[in-house]
Every structure is written in structure tokens, then in C-alpha cells.
Design an enzyme around this catalytic site. Sequence first.
Site, PDB file in Angstrom:
ATOM      1  N   HIS A   1       0.762  -1.102   0.146  1.00 46.09           N
ATOM      2  CA  HIS A   1      -0.084   0.125  -0.033  1.00 46.09           C
ATOM      3  C   HIS A   1       0.797   1.275   0.176  1.00 46.09           C
ATOM      4  O   HIS A   1       0.517   2.135   0.927  1.00 46.09           O
ATOM      5  CB  HIS A   1      -0.973   0.014   1.268  1.00 46.09           C
ATOM      6  CG  HIS A   1      -1.778  -1.035   1.280  1.00 46.09           C
ATOM      7  ND1 HIS A   1      -2.289  -1.842   2.431  1.00 46.09           N
ATOM      8  CD2 HIS A   1      -2.428  -1.803   0.078  1.00 46.09           C
ATOM      9  CE1 HIS A   1      -3.141  -2.814   1.996  1.00 46.09           C
ATOM     10  NE2 HIS A   1      -3.351  -2.702   0.782  1.00 46.09           N
TER      11      HIS A   1
HETATM   12  C1  FAD Z   1       0.199  -7.109  -4.822  1.00 42.92           C
HETATM   13  C2  FAD Z   1      -0.866  -6.096  -4.348  1.00 42.92           C
HETATM   14  C3  FAD Z   1      -1.955  -6.327  -3.602  1.00 42.92           C
HETATM   15  C4  FAD Z   1      -2.727  -5.454  -3.148  1.00 42.92           C
HETATM   16  N1  FAD Z   1      -4.105  -5.585  -2.539  1.00 42.92           N
HETATM   17  C5  FAD Z   1      -4.803  -4.713  -2.400  1.00 42.92           C
HETATM   18  C6  FAD Z   1      -6.333  -5.028  -1.953  1.00 42.92           C
HETATM   19  O1  FAD Z   1      -6.422  -6.049  -1.505  1.00 42.92           O
HETATM   20  N2  FAD Z   1      -7.118  -3.779  -1.757  1.00 42.92           N
HETATM   21  C7  FAD Z   1      -6.575  -2.449  -1.886  1.00 42.92           C
HETATM   22  O2  FAD Z   1      -7.497  -1.762  -1.621  1.00 42.92           O
HETATM   23  N3  FAD Z   1      -5.428  -2.416  -2.143  1.00 42.92           N
HETATM   24  C8  FAD Z   1      -4.493  -3.324  -2.668  1.00 42.92           C
HETATM   25  N4  FAD Z   1      -3.310  -2.804  -3.235  1.00 42.92           N
HETATM   26  C9  FAD Z   1      -2.843  -1.641  -3.578  1.00 42.92           C
HETATM   27  C10 FAD Z   1      -3.544  -0.948  -4.727  1.00 42.92           C
HETATM   28  O3  FAD Z   1      -3.871  -1.774  -5.551  1.00 42.92           O
HETATM   29  C11 FAD Z   1      -2.895   0.201  -5.257  1.00 42.92           C
HETATM   30  O4  FAD Z   1      -2.910   1.095  -3.922  1.00 42.92           O
HETATM   31  C12 FAD Z   1      -3.550   1.083  -6.424  1.00 42.92           C
HETATM   32  O5  FAD Z   1      -3.472   0.077  -7.382  1.00 42.92           O
HETATM   33  C13 FAD Z   1      -2.652   2.228  -6.601  1.00 42.92           C
HETATM   34  O6  FAD Z   1      -3.009   2.604  -7.747  1.00 42.92           O
HETATM   35  P1  FAD Z   1      -2.281   3.844  -8.879  1.00 42.92           P
HETATM   36  O7  FAD Z   1      -3.308   4.058  -9.806  1.00 42.92           O
HETATM   37  O8  FAD Z   1      -1.675   4.876  -7.882  1.00 42.92           O
HETATM   38  O9  FAD Z   1      -1.101   3.258  -9.296  1.00 42.92           O
HETATM   39  P2  FAD Z   1      -1.013   1.644 -10.333  1.00 42.92           P
HETATM   40  O10 FAD Z   1      -2.430   1.053 -10.107  1.00 42.92           O
HETATM   41  O11 FAD Z   1       0.011   0.926  -9.900  1.00 42.92           O
HETATM   42  O12 FAD Z   1      -0.960   2.388 -11.597  1.00 42.92           O
HETATM   43  C14 FAD Z   1       0.039   2.835 -12.200  1.00 42.92           C
HETATM   44  C15 FAD Z   1       0.309   2.331 -13.654  1.00 42.92           C
HETATM   45  O13 FAD Z   1       1.032   3.329 -14.206  1.00 42.92           O
HETATM   46  C16 FAD Z   1       1.909   2.378 -15.245  1.00 42.92           C
HETATM   47  N5  FAD Z   1       3.308   3.038 -15.238  1.00 42.92           N
HETATM   48  C17 FAD Z   1       4.370   2.957 -14.309  1.00 42.92           C
HETATM   49  N6  FAD Z   1       5.430   4.010 -14.796  1.00 42.92           N
HETATM   50  C18 FAD Z   1       5.058   4.296 -16.251  1.00 42.92           C
HETATM   51  C19 FAD Z   1       5.764   4.864 -17.406  1.00 42.92           C
HETATM   52  N7  FAD Z   1       6.743   5.530 -17.157  1.00 42.92           N
HETATM   53  N8  FAD Z   1       4.991   5.022 -18.414  1.00 42.92           N
HETATM   54  C20 FAD Z   1       3.625   4.485 -18.747  1.00 42.92           C
HETATM   55  N9  FAD Z   1       3.137   3.930 -17.518  1.00 42.92           N
HETATM   56  C21 FAD Z   1       3.752   3.763 -16.471  1.00 42.92           C
HETATM   57  C22 FAD Z   1       2.092   1.108 -14.095  1.00 42.92           C
HETATM   58  O14 FAD Z   1       2.638  -0.010 -15.260  1.00 42.92           O
HETATM   59  C23 FAD Z   1       0.834   1.016 -13.819  1.00 42.92           C
HETATM   60  O15 FAD Z   1      -0.036   0.461 -14.593  1.00 42.92           O
HETATM   61  C24 FAD Z   1      -2.417  -3.841  -3.644  1.00 42.92           C
HETATM   62  C25 FAD Z   1      -1.496  -3.678  -4.215  1.00 42.92           C
HETATM   63  C26 FAD Z   1      -0.574  -4.762  -4.748  1.00 42.92           C
HETATM   64  C27 FAD Z   1       0.649  -4.532  -5.707  1.00 42.92           C
END
Ligand code: FAD
Length: 551
Positions: A467
Site C-alpha cells: 500500500h
Molecule cells: C500485490 C498487491 C496487492 C494489493 N492488494 C490490495 C487490496 O486487496 N485492496 C486494496 O485496496 N489495495 C490493494 N493494493 C493496493 C492498490 O492496488 C494500489 O494502491 C493501487 O492500485 C494504486 O493505484 P495507482 O493508480 O496509484 O497506481 P497503479 O495502479 O500501480 O498504476 C500505475 C500504472 O502506471 C504504469 N506506469 C508506471 N510507470 C509508467 C511510465 N513511465 N509510463 C507509462 N506507464 C507507467 C504502471 O504500469 C501501472 O499500470 C494491492 C497492491 C498490490 C501491488
Amino acid sequence: MIESADYIIIGGGSAGCVLANRLSANPANRVVLLEAGGEGSGWRFRMPAGAYLLIGDPKVDWMYRTEPDPSLRGRISTWNAGRALGGGSSINGMIYIPGARADYDNWERLGCFGWSWDDVAPYFRKSEKFAGPPSQSHSQEGLLGVSPLSIAHPFADAFVDACVHRGVKRVEDYCAGNIDGAFLNYVTQWGGQRSSTAHSFLREARGRNNLDVITNAKVDRVEITNGRAIAVHYEAAGKPHRIVARQEIIICAGTLQSPPLLMRSGIGAANQLMEHGIDVVVDRPAVGKNLQEHASFPISFFTRVPTQNALLRPWKMPGHLLDYLFRGRGLLTASPVEAMAYLRSRPDLEQPDIKLQFAPMVFDVAKRKPHERSGISVFANVSSPKSRGEIRLRSADPADAPVIAHQTLGHPDDMTTMISGLKQVVEILKSPPLSDIIEEPCLPTRIPTDDDQWEEALRTFTSIGFHAVGTCRMGSDDDAVVDPQLRVRGIVGLRVIDASVMPVMPAANTNAPTIMIAERGADLILAAASAKPDRIHQSNNIGGDTSKVSA
Ligand SMILES: Cc1cc2nc3c(=O)[nH]c(=O)nc-3n(C[C@H](O)[C@H](O)[C@H](O)COP(=O)(O)OP(=O)(O)OC[C@H]3O[C@@H](n4cnc5c(N)ncnc54)[C@H](O)[C@@H]3O)c2cc1C
């Protein structure tokens, strides 16, 4: 070849897919979504148990490596993160939890004006398509499938009962802003299938003529001229590309990748940027700081009655598969976590500060697979940790993973809170009705008997909670990276909208809060565009503090 768009979204994860949908809902907006990973399609991404096959697969998981963590005896950890459309929501544990009223009221107190519980609760509801009974705190009109557990082991109820036996309240509806107690959790699933944001927000939107989704497109940097973000540089199929933004560029690359992207674009601590030969556009030392992550410690006991360990035997898999394929239910739709509880490290605390997650399963750490014997596990976190770390650039090369320098148990208060929580977990596990079914401990193999032993166990076995948040902190102060409108301070036409903007970790898992941030962020962008369509061109504040540019 796409040369320009109104809105360019960088990163198609939990937040990016929501924005792609909401911004392209108006056919007048031309939207491009750039995602470094692939499509994230196939049965592993839809079947809830597919998570066990996705996490740790480098094709779909970034699997970042941390620096040695001094608070964990110098251990190096792997930090997982989704590398495909849907990002974290495509590989995560699917637990759905918005958090507590107090979390967001605290954000407001910290200068994130417009982010109190009363402000954000409508956005949790806006995204939600709830499969459970209608209630004021849920909506059935949104896009993100949220369901009660399709299958729950009887021990999940037994865990809640054992908590109640120890004086913890039973919470009937934990999505109404009150998480103070124990409950069975909901999951981001619909009809026994995972609801990633790629599936729930992007799938249908991709039919729109005004939305382009480009996968395997890794963004290097945002081009900034005279204080305004004007274009995005990315690489796809080994070739460099540039797209010009007519309105705004929105960084949604997540807590670990959004800061390096800002830094490669010239926004960060000037000395660090110069060290890597990057021209400084805005000297903003806070970029990459304020990293927070849930320290997670598992306590597991073997049980004398079968749990998921017994059901996961290889010869039972064909039956589970048929159940899943023909009836959309069964063990392969199960969530790793089935119940949660919040506790206090001290009785005088107004809010709980310890989060527990219950799993009817025990893992064999040495063999890195479910244990041969049946058991149950409770994962304990400090709900909102005080420990902080940072993300730094390894080099100016976008192919290099960021430096993750964290102290998971760096703050002494987190250690004290964890020890209190773990002692209470042992008491809960030894309370009826769980006391009737547990046998000897599995991990740790001997339950510590004093605080020194607990501390030793914590430094040895603590891992991460998945997280990570906070590295592009939102606020109204001079040090904040983004303002409460999520605009990068000092630059026009650039926002960060993802988990990195959270100033403080909510006492929750972070997927639902990130989706809420994206829903509200989309509204802020659309409101700004309709209020002043040529806002960017009119700004006379270029290069200055854009929090003064009205939205
Ligand atoms: C294994 C795991 C289990 C989890 N379990 C839970 C759960 O059960 N419940 C819950 O609430 N939360 C859970 N989480 C946390 C939750 O999923 C994350 O907090 C959330 O997905 C974050 O969203 P975000 O949009 O900030 O980033 P992300 O969803 O990580 O999105 C970032 C995106 O940007 C892309 N990216 C990165 N750099 C670049 C670049 N330079 N150019 C283009 N694209 C790029 C990545 O590939 C990714 O697709 C979990 C996370 C993980 C990893």
C-alpha cells in the site's frame, strides 16, 4: 500516429483507467492513455485466484527491489506493483475498503481543502456498483463491481466472533465512515470475476472514437516550456514518440513511478536533478519524499480442522475449476482476506490504530507456497504508519528502476503499536470460538513472551502491505507537490492523480481511496475546463504557484 490530444494520461492503473473513462465521456475531448505494461487480458486477470499467478510474474509485476532497510535488519524487499492496464487493481487482493471519516477529515486539516469525508464519500459511491443490499453508503449505479464475499470460510465469522469476545465491536456497514470494529470485508468483484479498473472503467470506454489506449508505451518525461506542460515523450516498440497536449497532462504512474517521472521532467530537488544531468524546472525537494507503506506482520496457527490449505491440494483443482467456469463461484473466486478488524494500541485513543486482516490459510514461507497443513493467519498493520521513506532517481534513464529507500519500522511508535497489536492478535486467536480449533503456532514458530522478543520477530519477519502512498504529497503549504486541485505546483497544465498524492495513509487498503481520488480528480479537470476553456493560455502565472490559477 497520434500527434496531439486534449488530455494525455500517463499510466493506466487504478487511477488512470478511471480518468480515461471520465475524461473521454465527453466526445469533444480527445484523450490518450499511455501504459508501460500490456493489456492485462486473459483468464488470470479475471479469475480472482489468478492473483496468486500474477504477483511475482515479471511480465505483469514491476517487482521493484528496495534498498537494504535498516529497520528490518538490512533486509531487501520486493515491492510488487501492477504492470498492465488496471495496474494494482489487476493483480491486487481485491479488498474493498474506503477508510474512516477521521482519515479524510484529517486530510482536510492538513490543508487538503475539499477532501474531508463529507467531500469524498460521494466519490466512493460514484464509482461503486454494489452487489449487496441497497444502503445509503453504497451505490448500485457506478462502474466498479463491489460484492460481498462470494465464498467465505466459516472461520472468517469465527474470527469476527473471537474479536467480539475480546470486546471489539461488530461493524455492520464499514463503508459508512466507521471502521471501528470487526467485519467481513467486501471485494472488488462482480459475478465471481475480478473488477479491475481496466475491466470496469476502460473496457467499454475503449469503443469511443475519442479515446486512444497505447500499451507497452513507457513514458520518459513531460516536456515543459515556459512553466507549462506541453508534451509527453515516450518509447514504444523501441522508437521514441512525442504527443502534444492541448489541455492537460495527467501523471497516474503510481507512488513509485510518478516521482521519477516528475524528476526526469525537471521537477524535484535541484541538487538531485543536477547530479543526474537534468535541467531544473522547479526546485521541489518534496517530490519523492513522504513515502508510506503498511508494515505487515503475519501471525499464523495450524488448525485441527481443514482450511483453504486442504482445499488447495492439486487434485482438488479440476473440481474448483469446473465450479468457477460453470457456476462462477467456488474457491477460485475467493479473496485472500475474508475478515478485518481494527484495534487500539492504547484504550484512551479516539481512533483505532491497528488494522488486522484475516485469511483462512497459512503459508509455508520456506517453500513459498500454501502450507501442507491447514491453518489460519492474521496480518497486522499500523493503520496509518508514522515511518517514512523516499523515492529517488537511480539515473536519468527511464529504464532504471527508482531507488526505494524506506524504513518500514523506522518510527519507534510504529514498533510499539505493532507489538501491542500482535499481543492482542494472540489473545483473539486464543478466544472462543477460534480457541477450539487452533493448534501450535506456524509463524512465528514460538510466540514471543516479552517485548524484546516481539521486536526481534518484527524486525525478522515484517514484510510490506502493498500500500505505498504519499510521494507526491497534496497540500496547501509551500512544500507540497500538488495543490488540493491535484495540480503540480509551479507548472501549468500538469496534475498528478494517483495514490502518491495521499498526504497520510488512510486506515485502509489503498485501491478504493485511489479510485476515489481519480473520480474527484476527473471532476476537477472537467470543471476547470468548462469554467475556463482557455484557462491555460490565459494564465499569467506561468512558472509561479499555480494554486492561484483558478480551477
Ligand atoms: C500485490 C498487491 C496487492 C494489493 N492488494 C490490495 C487490496 O486487496 N485492496 C486494496 O485496496 N489495495 C490493494 N493494493 C493496493 C492498490 O492496488 C494500489 O494502491 C493501487 O492500485 C494504486 O493505484 P495507482 O493508480 O496509484 O497506481 P497503479 O495502479 O500501480 O498504476 C500505475 C500504472 O502506471 C504504469 N506506469 C508506471 N510507470 C509508467 C511510465 N513511465 N509510463 C507509462 N506507464 C507507467 C504502471 O504500469 C501501472 O499500470 C494491492 C497492491 C498490490 C501491488
